[in-house]
Design a protein around this motif. Structure first.
Motif, mmCIF file in Angstrom:
data_model
loop_
_atom_site.group_PDB
_atom_site.id
_atom_site.type_symbol
_atom_site.label_atom_id
_atom_site.label_comp_id
_atom_site.label_asym_id
_atom_site.label_seq_id
_atom_site.Cartn_x
_atom_site.Cartn_y
_atom_site.Cartn_z
ATOM 1 N N VAL A 59 0.818 -1.148 -0.194
ATOM 2 C CA VAL A 59 -0.117 -0.024 0.194
ATOM 3 C C VAL A 59 0.783 1.025 -0.111
ATOM 4 C CG1 VAL A 59 -1.552 1.382 1.497
ATOM 5 C CG2 VAL A 59 -2.006 -1.199 0.766
ATOM 6 N N GLU A 60 1.814 1.361 0.910
ATOM 7 C CA GLU A 60 2.949 2.448 0.984
ATOM 8 C C GLU A 60 3.554 2.470 -0.165
ATOM 9 O OE1 GLU A 60 5.584 1.943 4.112
ATOM 10 O OE2 GLU A 60 3.818 2.141 5.803
ATOM 11 N N PHE A 61 4.042 1.301 -0.821
ATOM 12 C CA PHE A 61 4.536 1.400 -2.427
ATOM 13 C C PHE A 61 3.618 2.292 -3.311
ATOM 14 C CE2 PHE A 61 5.675 0.201 -6.620
ATOM 15 C CZ PHE A 61 7.140 0.059 -6.470
ATOM 16 N N VAL A 62 2.569 2.019 -3.522
ATOM 17 C CA VAL A 62 1.590 2.502 -4.193
ATOM 18 C C VAL A 62 1.455 4.019 -4.011
ATOM 19 C CG1 VAL A 62 -0.809 2.398 -5.240
ATOM 20 C CG2 VAL A 62 0.428 0.493 -5.256
ATOM 21 N N LEU A 63 1.145 4.454 -2.672
ATOM 22 C CA LEU A 63 0.768 5.514 -2.041
ATOM 23 C C LEU A 63 1.966 6.421 -2.777
ATOM 24 C CD1 LEU A 63 -0.743 5.264 1.130
ATOM 25 C CD2 LEU A 63 -1.889 6.005 -0.760
ATOM 26 N N ARG A 64 3.308 5.894 -2.623
ATOM 27 C CA ARG A 64 4.448 6.657 -2.785
ATOM 28 C C ARG A 64 4.701 6.975 -4.214
ATOM 29 N NH1 ARG A 64 7.029 3.411 1.334
ATOM 30 N NH2 ARG A 64 7.137 4.676 3.224
ATOM 31 N N LEU A 65 4.452 6.082 -5.130
ATOM 32 C CA LEU A 65 4.852 6.033 -6.525
ATOM 33 C C LEU A 65 3.439 7.067 -7.139
ATOM 34 C CD1 LEU A 65 2.776 4.769 -8.937
ATOM 35 C CD2 LEU A 65 3.566 2.795 -7.821
ATOM 36 N N LEU A 66 2.489 7.292 -6.807
ATOM 37 C CA LEU A 66 1.192 8.333 -6.897
ATOM 38 C C LEU A 66 1.791 9.650 -6.398
ATOM 39 C CD1 LEU A 66 -1.853 6.028 -6.512
ATOM 40 C CD2 LEU A 66 -1.070 6.705 -8.673
ATOM 41 N N HIS A 67 2.283 9.847 -5.420
ATOM 42 C CA HIS A 67 2.631 11.090 -4.828
ATOM 43 C C HIS A 67 3.876 11.538 -5.607
ATOM 44 C CE1 HIS A 67 3.401 14.034 -1.906
ATOM 45 N NE2 HIS A 67 4.676 13.819 -1.726
ATOM 46 N N ALA A 68 4.770 10.701 -5.960
ATOM 47 C CA ALA A 68 5.815 11.149 -6.661
ATOM 48 C C ALA A 68 5.197 11.752 -7.934
ATOM 49 C CB ALA A 68 6.787 9.987 -6.851
ATOM 50 N N ARG A 69 4.074 11.199 -8.657
ATOM 51 C CA ARG A 69 3.883 11.890 -9.842
ATOM 52 C C ARG A 69 2.695 12.977 -9.827
ATOM 53 N NH1 ARG A 69 4.623 8.391 -14.224
ATOM 54 N NH2 ARG A 69 6.253 7.062 -13.748
ATOM 55 N N GLY A 70 2.660 13.611 -8.471
ATOM 56 C CA GLY A 70 1.813 14.644 -8.468
ATOM 57 C C GLY A 70 0.511 14.638 -7.798
ATOM 58 N N TYR A 71 -0.131 13.422 -7.550
ATOM 59 C CA TYR A 71 -1.158 12.794 -7.211
ATOM 60 C C TYR A 71 -1.746 13.050 -5.544
ATOM 61 C CZ TYR A 71 -1.765 11.239 -12.016
ATOM 62 O OH TYR A 71 -2.313 11.029 -13.095
ATOM 63 N N ARG A 72 -2.795 13.621 -5.449
ATOM 64 C CA ARG A 72 -3.195 13.856 -4.071
ATOM 65 C C ARG A 72 -3.991 12.527 -3.561
ATOM 66 N NH1 ARG A 72 -5.506 19.616 -5.083
ATOM 67 N NH2 ARG A 72 -6.087 18.616 -7.066
ATOM 68 N N VAL A 73 -3.439 11.805 -2.543
ATOM 69 C CA VAL A 73 -3.806 10.295 -2.507
ATOM 70 C C VAL A 73 -4.192 10.171 -0.925
ATOM 71 C CG1 VAL A 73 -1.990 9.241 -4.118
ATOM 72 C CG2 VAL A 73 -1.389 9.706 -1.485
ATOM 73 N N ALA A 74 -5.103 9.169 -0.876
ATOM 74 C CA ALA A 74 -5.768 8.829 0.370
ATOM 75 C C ALA A 74 -5.680 6.968 0.571
ATOM 76 C CB ALA A 74 -7.193 9.216 0.575
ATOM 77 N N MET A 75 -5.638 6.729 1.722
ATOM 78 C CA MET A 75 -5.705 5.143 1.971
ATOM 79 C C MET A 75 -7.016 5.208 3.102
ATOM 80 S SD MET A 75 -5.339 2.701 4.360
ATOM 81 C CE MET A 75 -3.769 2.640 5.341
ATOM 82 N N LEU A 76 -7.747 4.145 2.684
ATOM 83 C CA LEU A 76 -9.001 3.691 3.454
ATOM 84 C C LEU A 76 -8.717 2.250 3.933
ATOM 85 C CD1 LEU A 76 -11.801 4.307 4.760
ATOM 86 C CD2 LEU A 76 -12.760 3.417 2.651
ATOM 87 N N SER A 77 -8.770 2.163 5.165
ATOM 88 C CA SER A 77 -8.703 0.860 5.581
ATOM 89 C C SER A 77 -9.869 0.512 6.743
ATOM 90 C CB SER A 77 -7.247 0.552 6.517
ATOM 91 O OG SER A 77 -7.336 -0.643 7.272
ATOM 92 N N ARG A 78 -10.115 -0.834 7.007
ATOM 93 C CA ARG A 78 -10.831 -1.358 7.930
ATOM 94 C C ARG A 78 -10.479 -0.838 9.442
ATOM 95 N NH1 ARG A 78 -12.004 -7.518 9.928
ATOM 96 N NH2 ARG A 78 -13.241 -7.024 11.793
ATOM 97 N N GLY A 79 -9.450 -0.811 9.790
ATOM 98 C CA GLY A 79 -8.594 -0.533 10.981
ATOM 99 C C GLY A 79 -8.651 -1.756 11.863
ATOM 100 N N TYR A 80 -8.420 -2.913 11.654
ATOM 101 C CA TYR A 80 -8.610 -3.900 12.236
ATOM 102 C C TYR A 80 -7.839 -3.889 13.671
ATOM 103 C CZ TYR A 80 -8.423 -9.042 13.527
ATOM 104 O OH TYR A 80 -8.412 -10.106 14.092
ATOM 105 N N GLY A 81 -8.453 -4.184 14.640
ATOM 106 C CA GLY A 81 -7.919 -4.410 15.924
ATOM 107 C C GLY A 81 -8.096 -3.161 16.808
ATOM 108 N N ARG A 82 -8.870 -1.976 16.132
ATOM 109 C CA ARG A 82 -9.111 -0.809 16.986
ATOM 110 C C ARG A 82 -10.385 -1.015 17.858
ATOM 111 N NH1 ARG A 82 -12.885 2.904 13.560
ATOM 112 N NH2 ARG A 82 -13.558 1.609 12.212
ATOM 113 N N ARG A 83 -10.406 -0.302 18.737
ATOM 114 C CA ARG A 83 -11.618 -0.484 19.883
ATOM 115 C C ARG A 83 -12.787 0.643 19.300
ATOM 116 N NH1 ARG A 83 -9.972 -2.384 24.777
ATOM 117 N NH2 ARG A 83 -7.807 -2.456 25.092
ATOM 118 N N THR A 84 -12.390 1.739 18.381
ATOM 119 C CA THR A 84 -13.460 2.580 18.050
ATOM 120 C C THR A 84 -14.307 1.849 16.668
ATOM 121 O OG1 THR A 84 -11.983 3.377 16.252
ATOM 122 C CG2 THR A 84 -12.242 4.497 18.310
ATOM 123 N N ARG A 85 -15.299 2.561 16.350
ATOM 124 C CA ARG A 85 -16.224 1.967 15.157
ATOM 125 C C ARG A 85 -16.387 3.260 14.242
ATOM 126 N NH1 ARG A 85 -17.801 -3.030 14.734
ATOM 127 N NH2 ARG A 85 -19.404 -2.290 13.518
#
Length: 354
Positions: A59-85
């Protein structure tokens, strides 16, 4: 005899699990369960197996390569193991129990990216776009089985040591879906390859195969908020403290460093450390330090969770605690990168939301 008896018990359970998965996937394929496509590029990165394929560094690899090309990027995850919802934006100052250890790692390693968690990916993307309207590309972490979102580009990962073609469905094996579900992928990456290792997989005409290797960076001194890279001192003894699915590659890397004694203290993947765990860690470190110069080495994912018990850890241990960063190298790199960039360029103004 015992193995055969266990197989006779697990195989029928796997068949029942497989039947349920087949029905669910068929409902999606027929359109009876809804799928949402969004009017911005959405890249899914996931696997068929339970854990251990290296999703976060990819995921970090893809975020970095897109950022290097000038794209504004986001990552969405379930957030496994968190106490919040629900939907939560992730900052580098967050706690692992609030957002999950892997999203927190991504937020710290990729400060240029917007990072959020939500167990409902459709809702998560909608809220992410409201909170961050500047975002141009969303990368979904571990959403291969979350079919309510239909990514425009699907990247499937599989561990070189346990290809999905050589595995079985839960609980007999580690697969969450049958191997045939790989047909939904556009790009397939065999991860954790050793030098020269390039396992083959059966591909459909629309698919392309890649291979990746883990690269280990310079360990840095533990600091929850602002880690600074420094040389880890040469030590006679290393306590390898992990709570990940498969610490074997990291142990092999440390062993390459020379004549060093390695002891392991391994917890389950995503383990939430407690005060009792801190007492165990302290005792193991003191016993090792009594033998000579000793350090403790952990992963970035584990470091995010160790912050929750930092007050219970010995000052001497914290002073000798180091974090091992990793990255991946995907081959052929240029072709993989071009697939990602081409998809994003061609879908910046796509169909609208269904």
């Amino acid at each position: 005899m015992m193995k055969r008896a266990l197989l006779s018990l697990l195989a029928p359970l796997s068949w029942l699990f497989g039947a349920a998965v087949w029905v669910r996937n068929r409902l999606f394929d027929l359109g009876w369960l809804p799928q949402t496509r969004f009017d911005l590029p959405v890249i899914g990165i996931g696997n068929l197996a339970v854990g251990g394929t290296g999703k976060t560094p990819h995921v970090e690899f893809v975020l970095r390569l897109l950022h290097a090309r000038g794209y504004r990027v986001a990552m969405l995850s379930r957030g496994y193991g968190r106490r919040t919802r629900g939907f939560v934006m992730v900052s580098a100052a967050a706690r692992a129990d609030e957002v999950g250890d892997e999203p927190l790692q991504v937020a710290r390693n990729c400060p240029f990216a917007r990072v959020a968690v939500c167990e409902d990916r459709v809702k998560g993307i909608k809220m992410l776009r409201l909170a961050c309207p500047e975002v141009e590309v969303v990368v979904l972490d571990d959403a291969y089985q979350h079919r309510y979102v239909q990514p425009g580009l699907q990247v499937l990962l599989t561990d070189a040591a346990r290809l999905y073609t050589h595995d079985h469905l839960l609980p007999w094996g580690r697969l969450r879906e049958p191997a045939s579900a790989a047909r939904r992928a556009d790009l397939i990456v065999v991860t954790k390859c050793s030098p020269g290792q390039k396992p083959a997989l059966p591909l459909l005409p629309h698919q392309q195969l890649f291979h990746s290797r883990i690269g280990y960076g310079q360990p840095y001194a533990y600091a929850p908020q602002a880690a600074q890279a420094v040389d880890m001192p040469v030590a006679e003894h290393v306590l390898l403290l992990t709570g990940i699915a498969n610490p074997a590659p990291l142990k092999a890397h440390v062993a390459q460093g020379g004549q060093v004694s390695i002891e392991e203290l391994h917890f389950p993947d995503h383990h939430r450390f407690s005060a009792a765990d801190a007492a165990t860690i302290n005792a193991r470190y003191e016993a090792l330090a009594a033998k000579g110069c000793a350090v403790v080495l952990t992963t970035q994912k584990d470091a995010a969770r160790l912050a929750g018990i930092e007050a219970h850890l010995l000052p001497a241990l914290l002073a000798h605690l180091y974090v091992q960063p990793i990255a991946v190298d995907i081959s052929p790199n240029e072709i993989f990168t071009q697939h990602i960039i081409n998809y994003v360029q061609q879908n910046q103004r796509n169909r609208g939301m269904d």
